[in-house]
Write a protein that holds these residues in place. Structure first.
Motif, PDB file in Angstrom:
ATOM      1  N   ILE A 186     134.918  76.629 -31.779  1.00 40.87           N
ATOM      2  CA  ILE A 186     134.423  76.835 -30.796  1.00 40.87           C
ATOM      3  C   ILE A 186     134.225  75.746 -29.699  1.00 40.87           C
ATOM      4  CG2 ILE A 186     132.369  78.151 -29.516  1.00 40.87           C
ATOM      5  CD1 ILE A 186     132.062  79.827 -32.236  1.00 40.87           C
ATOM      6  N   SER A 187     134.824  76.380 -28.408  1.00 41.26           N
ATOM      7  CA  SER A 187     134.685  75.218 -27.416  1.00 41.26           C
ATOM      8  C   SER A 187     133.568  75.573 -26.339  1.00 41.26           C
ATOM      9  CB  SER A 187     136.160  75.076 -26.657  1.00 41.26           C
ATOM     10  OG  SER A 187     135.795  74.556 -25.454  1.00 41.26           O
ATOM     11  N   ASN A 188     133.622  76.826 -25.927  1.00 40.60           N
ATOM     12  CA  ASN A 188     132.370  77.276 -25.070  1.00 40.60           C
ATOM     13  C   ASN A 188     132.115  78.688 -25.360  1.00 40.60           C
ATOM     14  OD1 ASN A 188     130.967  77.164 -22.522  1.00 40.60           O
ATOM     15  ND2 ASN A 188     132.915  78.458 -21.528  1.00 40.60           N
ATOM     16  N   LEU A 189     130.618  79.030 -25.047  1.00 40.89           N
ATOM     17  CA  LEU A 189     130.319  80.086 -25.195  1.00 40.89           C
ATOM     18  C   LEU A 189     129.408  80.527 -23.892  1.00 40.89           C
ATOM     19  CD1 LEU A 189     128.077  79.992 -28.570  1.00 40.89           C
ATOM     20  CD2 LEU A 189     130.203  80.838 -28.150  1.00 40.89           C
ATOM     21  N   GLN A 190     129.605  81.757 -23.238  1.00 44.47           N
ATOM     22  CA  GLN A 190     128.790  82.178 -22.240  1.00 44.47           C
ATOM     23  C   GLN A 190     128.293  83.606 -22.442  1.00 44.47           C
ATOM     24  OE1 GLN A 190     131.700  82.042 -18.932  1.00 44.47           O
ATOM     25  NE2 GLN A 190     130.810  80.162 -18.006  1.00 44.47           N
TER      26      GLN A 190
END
Length: 154
Positions: free
Chosen positions: A133-137
């Motif tokens: 996982i690179s990014n969560l928003q």
């Protein structure tokens, strides 16, 4: 697969509004006798128009007051990475829906939890354990306009 006719459509509409309707009630509503109505419903199941019957529950009464939409971007988009993410995310009962996206994010998750602290715990202890996982928003839902999703009762 046969084409849907007017009676098939009426049956599907009735069952979507109330899946607990008896064949007799559906038959009365569409103007057929119970036997051919029963056969139509079975055909609709066999042909995949009816996948399953569900109950819509009030998630807030079950202690799930916070609804979160979370976009996920992965570090890589290889088949293995995507498959691993999809298999892992299905194990979390907090996650109600997972949609694979085209565009700047790879997935959209619909998550139901008790509160912000519960969501923080979910992200830190569960979601973040999935590799790549690179990014969560995260976006917190203020008001739910339409609700037609089953929620697992623990």
């Amino acid at each position: 697969m046969e084409k849907l006719d007017v009676l098939d459509c009426r049956i599907l509409n009735l069952l979507q509004k109330d899946a607990s309707l008896h064949v007799k009630d559906i038959a009365n509503a569409i103007g057929l006798s119970p036997s051919p109505t029963y056969e139509r419903i079975n055909r609709l199941k066999r042909e995949g128009f009816i996948e399953k019957y569900v109950v819509l529950v009030n998630r807030e009464k079950l202690g799930k007051q916070l609804l979160v939409l979370c976009t996920v971007t992965l570090k890589q988009q290889s088949m293995e990475t995507l498959t691993n993410f999809e298999e892992a995310i299905q194990q979390f009962t907090e996650v109600l829906e997972v949609l694979c996206l085209a565009g700047s994010h790879d997935y959209l998750l619909k998550i139901a939890v008790k509160d912000v602290n519960d969501y923080h715990s979910f992200v830190m202890n569960r979601l973040s354990t999935i590799p790549n996982i690179s990014n969560l928003q995260s976006s917190f839902v203020l008001k739910e306009i339409k609700h037609e999703t089953a929620l697992e009762i623990e």
